[in-house]
Design a protein around this motif. Sequence first.
Motif, short mmCIF file in Angstrom:
data_model
loop_
_atom_site.label_atom_id
_atom_site.label_comp_id
_atom_site.label_asym_id
_atom_site.label_seq_id
_atom_site.Cartn_x
_atom_site.Cartn_y
_atom_site.Cartn_z
N HIS A 1 59.57 -4.69 54.70
CA HIS A 1 59.40 -4.53 56.15
C HIS A 1 60.51 -3.62 56.65
O HIS A 1 61.62 -4.10 56.88
N GLU B 1 51.91 -13.58 50.79
CA GLU B 1 51.21 -12.29 50.68
C GLU B 1 50.81 -11.98 49.24
O GLU B 1 50.55 -10.83 48.89
N HIS C 1 56.73 -5.03 48.40
CA HIS C 1 56.28 -5.06 49.80
C HIS C 1 57.51 -5.30 50.67
O HIS C 1 58.18 -6.33 50.53
N HIS D 1 53.85 -3.97 60.49
CA HIS D 1 54.17 -5.00 59.50
C HIS D 1 55.08 -4.44 58.41
O HIS D 1 56.22 -4.85 58.30
ZN LIG Z 1 54.91 -8.75 54.87
#
Ligand SMILES: [Zn+2]
Length: 202
Positions: free
Chosen positions: A93, A72, A91, A167
């Motif tokens: 989840h 990513e 980032h 996500h």
């Molecule tokens: Zn991700």
Amino acid sequence: MNSENELITHARMMYDRGWMAGTSGNLSIRSPEGIRITPSGRDKGTLRTGDLLLVRERGETGHILPVRPSAELSLHQAIYRNRAGAGAVYHVHTVESNILSEWATSGKLCLPLLEMLKGFGWKPEDPDPVLPVFSNHPDVGAIAREVDQLLSRESGFRLPGFLIRLHGLTVWGNSPEEAFKHVELFDFIFRYMLQSRFLSSR
Ligand SMILES: [Zn+2]
């Protein structure tokens, strides 16, 4: 503590909170040489100094394969390109961010006017805060292009983050410390939204 060690400390804390389960999520910092980002497929609870991979401007890494930067990476690059003040991108989840991503209409999630918003620099005279929610395209590059488009054309107050549907949450800050604070603020707001809806439906 330097930025890399700060990031590693945050990775462990967020792993312990269940926000980076099963090697998910990725974290990066901006350095004079390029972006330093967590490697793909690594447990975020056991990162050590020296584990971050350097990705230079043109995309080549400072490490030898098969260690690869996060898949990513392009999301991080889209943010750094459009936000000169961003020094770190996180980032994660989280369960709450996945549930709330489904509450969005037309790619936007309206947030309640909680005091916690001031932690993002939001002021009551600013427009009501709206969090962008992007589609979870199978090609991460396609998500990154949409992020790029949005961040390059916006004006006025904007929350330092966005959701990707089913996500997770992505935030940025001028330092690892600020990025971590932003994850925590969003988490508080998301939990408030979930719990208040749950209580009002009983
Ligand atoms: Zn991700």
